[in-house]
Write an enzyme that holds these catalytic residues in place. Structure first.
Site, PDB file in Angstrom:
ATOM      1  N   GLY A 209      -3.157  42.800  23.087  1.00 53.19           N
ATOM      2  CA  GLY A 209      -4.518  42.270  23.014  1.00 53.19           C
ATOM      3  C   GLY A 209      -5.460  43.035  23.921  1.00 53.19           C
ATOM      4  N   ASN A 210      -6.633  42.498  24.132  1.00 52.73           N
ATOM      5  CA  ASN A 210      -7.577  43.149  25.047  1.00 52.73           C
ATOM      6  C   ASN A 210      -8.397  42.097  25.779  1.00 52.73           C
ATOM      7  OD1 ASN A 210     -10.077  42.582  23.487  1.00 52.73           O
ATOM      8  ND2 ASN A 210      -9.027  43.846  21.962  1.00 52.73           N
TER       9      ASN A 210
END
Ligand code: CTP
Length: 413
Positions: A209-210
């Site tokens: 993810g980020n």
């Protein structure tokens, strides 16, 4: 922000209890808040509650506290008046210019921005009388928020719910910073916004993810909707953000799902705002069962490239597949490096992606991600460049939506 004087008017609806949170949030933000309930609001929340939360006496009529002339003074001295909830009745009385209680008298004397947050049953909201009253108030310069859709008192659902207190105070702060930030100028414009980060699954419990919080994209969706646009928000993973009022939500997980959602909704849209932090890569293999420690431990993750959704939309438009699309807006988060500074990379990205507008944020050193304020630049395909002053993400969103509105105007001219 310096302390401001805010009048919170509370009309008589079940949502009056939410006005307590509005008052609390505004006082906690350091503002001087005076609460003016209508007589019927006191059937829902007692004066003592508003007095305790605001630290000031609370009256409903013009014949209380007469030596202070409150019906003139409170309105004239206010930097902002917020009416939450605004019932059908209080909207009608405001339109008629009635002064039959302290709240309506205050609305007549106020010369500051006025923000109405309506709450009523769907039938009342959609009745031609209310529709015309809302139009009249907007034409006179007041901001009348779109109500949220959802469960109303009782079993019915539909538009008419009071927007959440956080949303009301967000707009209150925006109007204090920029009184002209919410003109109702985007009726009939369909805006598709993507926001938040994507999650690329490795196995049923793990993903890549980020750090995108989704706040900037949500703020753009929220501001565009309150300026009258029909907004669809494709929401990836966010920091638990509440759905903005008056916005159609589409929840997605991965970059591929985001791409599908954009393909589905873009043909109807006039504007695409790609604020989402889309993963450029996804794991080449998805393990259908949890990857375990033990005999065959993976030592690396193979990645494959995801499609570039923004560049894809630009291509589709050039191919004539998006005849309604008038403005495509990209976002760029840049750090600058040995090859060039933030703007150098941003200009190259604008050229590479081919969008009409690019919102540029400098990132790194705790900037832009997961915080409430932001600053940056706005680059246009025609070479125009402007700075986005530092401020809340909602203030930034109002500037971004201004630029979109100006761009649309330029295309129509
Ligand atoms: N974007 C997209 N699809 C992707 C990656 C990015 O639509 N697969 C969009 C983002 O929503 C944003 C813009 O492209 O509007 C810029 O994204 P960014 O990741 O900063 O750009 P990249 O092209 O990935 O450039 P680089 O990684 O070289 O900085």
């Amino acid at each position: 922000m310096a302390q401001k004087r805010i009048v919170v008017g509370v009309a008589g609806g079940i949502a009056a209890y939410k006005a307590c949170s509005v008052v609390r949030q505004l006082t906690e933000a350091g503002h001087e808040v005076r609460v003016i309930p209508t007589e019927s609001a006191l059937n829902f929340v007692g004066a003592a509650t508003f007095e305790a939360l605001s630290g000031h006496p609370v009256h409903t009529g013009v014949f209380q506290d007469v030596p202070q002339v409150p019906h003139v003074r409170l309105g004239k001295e206010a930097d902002l008046v917020v009416v939450a909830p605004a019932t059908a009745d209080v909207l009608a009385r405001a339109v008629a210019g009635r002064a039959d209680d302290l709240l309506t008298a205050t609305l007549l004397t106020a010369r500051c921005p006025v923000l109405f947050a309506p709450a009523m049953h769907t039938e009342m909201w959609l009745h031609p009388a209310t529709v015309e009253n809302v139009e009249t108030l907007r034409r006179r310069g007041s901001v009348v928020l779109e109500p949220a859709s959802g469960r109303l008192t009782g079993a019915d659902t539909g538009p008419g719910r009071l927007p959440e207190p956080e949303e009301i105070t967000t707009f209150a702060e925006l109007l204090l910073a920029r009184p002209d930030a919410l003109p109702h100028d985007l009726s009939g414009i369909r805006v598709l916004v993507s926001a938040g980060g994507t999650r690329e699954q490795l196995d049923p419990v793990r993903f890549i993810g980020n750090r995108s919080s989704g706040k900037q994209g949500y703020a753009v969706a929220r501001v565009a909707a309150q300026r009258g646009a029909e907004v669809t928000l494709i929401a990836g993973n966010t920091a638990g953000l509440a759905d903005p009022a008056g916005v159609e939500m589409v929840h997605i997980g991965s970059a591929a799902q985001l791409a599908d959602a954009v393909s589905k909704h873009a043909p109807d849209a006039n504007v695409l705002v790609m604020a989402a932090a889309v993963a450029d890569f996804r794991p080449a293999h998805f393990a259908t069962t949890k990857i375990k420690k033990g005999a065959s431990e993976p030592t690396s993750v193979d990645l494959v490239r995801n499609d570039d959704v923004l560049a894809g939309a630009v291509r589709s438009r050039a191919d004539g597949q998006l005849p309604n699309m008038q403005a495509i807006v990209g976002f760029a988060a840049e750090t600058g490096d040995a090859n060039g500074d933030v703007l150098f990379h941003a200009r190259a990205k604008l050229a590479r992606k081919g969008c009409d507008l690019l919102v540029v944020n400098a990132v790194g050193d705790g900037r832009a991600f997961e915080v409430d304020s932001n600053d940056g630049w706005l680059l246009a395909a025609d070479g125009a460049e402007s700075t986005l002053e530092h401020g809340s993400k909602t203030l930034m969103a109002s500037r971004i939506v201004d630029a979109i509105a100006k761009f649309l105007e330029g295309r129509q001219a």
